[in-house]
Motif scaffolding. Structure first.
Motif, PDB file in Angstrom:
ATOM      1  N   SER A   1       0.821  -1.211   0.000  1.00  0.00           N
ATOM      2  CA  SER A   1       0.000   0.000   0.000  1.00  0.00           C
ATOM      3  C   SER A   1       0.851   1.256   0.000  1.00  0.00           C
ATOM      4  N   ALA A   2       1.985   1.210   0.691  1.00  0.00           N
ATOM      5  CA  ALA A   2       2.871   2.370   0.739  1.00  0.00           C
ATOM      6  C   ALA A   2       3.418   2.693  -0.645  1.00  0.00           C
ATOM      7  N   GLN A   3       3.720   1.663  -1.423  1.00  0.00           N
ATOM      8  CA  GLN A   3       4.195   1.896  -2.786  1.00  0.00           C
ATOM      9  C   GLN A   3       3.097   2.525  -3.636  1.00  0.00           C
ATOM     10  N   LEU A   4       1.868   2.054  -3.472  1.00  0.00           N
ATOM     11  CA  LEU A   4       0.755   2.620  -4.242  1.00  0.00           C
ATOM     12  C   LEU A   4       0.542   4.087  -3.876  1.00  0.00           C
TER      13      LEU A   4
ATOM     14  N   LEU B   1       5.583   1.244  -8.111  1.00  0.00           N
ATOM     15  CA  LEU B   1       5.451  -0.188  -7.876  1.00  0.00           C
ATOM     16  C   LEU B   1       6.642  -0.856  -8.562  1.00  0.00           C
ATOM     17  N   ALA B   2       7.377  -1.649  -7.818  1.00  0.00           N
ATOM     18  CA  ALA B   2       8.516  -2.346  -8.396  1.00  0.00           C
ATOM     19  C   ALA B   2       8.036  -3.196  -9.569  1.00  0.00           C
TER      20      ALA B   2
ATOM     21  N   GLY C   1       0.769  -3.218 -15.779  1.00  0.00           N
ATOM     22  CA  GLY C   1       1.391  -2.533 -14.649  1.00  0.00           C
ATOM     23  C   GLY C   1       2.685  -1.845 -15.022  1.00  0.00           C
ATOM     24  N   LEU C   2       3.376  -2.373 -16.026  1.00  0.00           N
ATOM     25  CA  LEU C   2       4.615  -1.744 -16.473  1.00  0.00           C
ATOM     26  C   LEU C   2       4.329  -0.429 -17.176  1.00  0.00           C
ATOM     27  N   VAL C   3       3.155  -0.338 -17.802  1.00  0.00           N
ATOM     28  CA  VAL C   3       2.727   0.935 -18.396  1.00  0.00           C
ATOM     29  C   VAL C   3       2.379   1.926 -17.285  1.00  0.00           C
ATOM     30  N   ALA C   4       1.626   1.450 -16.296  1.00  0.00           N
ATOM     31  CA  ALA C   4       1.192   2.325 -15.198  1.00  0.00           C
ATOM     32  C   ALA C   4       2.373   2.897 -14.426  1.00  0.00           C
ATOM     33  N   THR C   5       3.437   2.114 -14.287  1.00  0.00           N
ATOM     34  CA  THR C   5       4.613   2.594 -13.558  1.00  0.00           C
ATOM     35  C   THR C   5       5.533   3.440 -14.432  1.00  0.00           C
TER      36      THR C   5
END
Length: 248
Positions: free
Chosen positions: A157-160, A165-166, A184-188
């Motif tokens: 949650s802390a990463q979000l 996000l790793a 998720g790689l796009v979102a990061t």
């Protein structure tokens, strides 16, 4: 999880054989000191692979898929859902879309597409990671990711909250949600929409499919979340100022 240095060197020898480290760093933009430090530690960052892949016209997702940690990327062909696509639209772009839909005809202004829609800014945006997880969360996603990866829910949650996000956690999240693994790689921001295989204009098309009511409701939710964040930052600033006042 950073990539093993030995596996990286094998991959690099296949990508750029007989090429010096200095030349690889020069064309990719990776600092020689950074790469040297990663190799000494035995762990190479995914961003290094992405940068070198782009320099040699290799799809970064395909490049990552050659490593054991990300081998599943090679067989992932699920397209992004509308919820995922919309999650990668910045709040300001949603607000512009609301204005365009409610503005009188012919008053959309500049910076719009041929259809009258404002140009969407590319991902990632200020809340892209959390929005993406929320879009694919069935209510139990965070628990499944924690059980699969061993990452404590509070750390996840802390990463979000920090809008990061790793990469391995992003892929694990996609896997646990049953969606395309590259989302998720796009979102990061590790890879682009095109590199992840998202169709051109997919985000705009998903936005166009939202009803006026759904668009307004989503924009309202984003504004409410932004308001909470800003108020929390203001409170933290006030607390910091009081601490400094007491120290002086």
């Amino acid at each position: 999880m950073p990539l093993p240095a030995k596996a990286f060197q094998r991959w690099l020898n296949g990508v750029a054989p007989d090429t010096s480290t200095a030349d690889i760093c020069r064309v990719s933009g990776v600092k020689r000191t950074t790469l040297a430090q990663q190799l000494v530690r035995g762990k190479v960052a995914e961003t290094t692979v992405v940068s070198i892949s782009r320099a040699y016209n290799i799809n970064p997702v395909a490049a990552l898929a050659t490593f054991d940690t990300y081998s599943d990327l090679a067989s992932s062909s699920l397209p992004p859902s509308d919820k995922e696509l919309v999650s990668q639209i910045a709040t300001v772009d949603l607000l512009r879309a609301v204005i365009v839909r409610t503005a009188p005809m012919g008053s959309t202004g500049t910076g719009c597409t041929a259809t009258g829609q404002p140009e969407l800014s590319p991902p990632p945006h200020a809340t892209s990671v959390k929005n993406w997880v929320d879009a694919i969360d069935d209510g139990e996603l965070r628990h499944r990711v924690s059980a699969a990866t061993g990452v404590a829910p509070q750390n996840y949650s802390a990463q979000l909250t920090a809008n990061r996000l790793a990469p391995e956690l992003a892929v694990a999240t996609s896997r646990a949600a049953g969606v395309g693994l590259a989302g998720g790689l796009v979102a990061t921001g590790l890879v682009t929409e095109a590199e992840a295989g998202w169709p051109p204009g997919a985000r705009q098309a998903a936005l166009d499919r939202l009803s006026d009511g759904d668009l307004a409701a989503l924009a309202g939710e984003r504004l409410q979340a932004l308001g909470k964040t800003l108020r929390r930052q203001e409170q933290d600033q006030e607390q910091t100022e009081r601490i400094w006042e007491n120290l002086v």
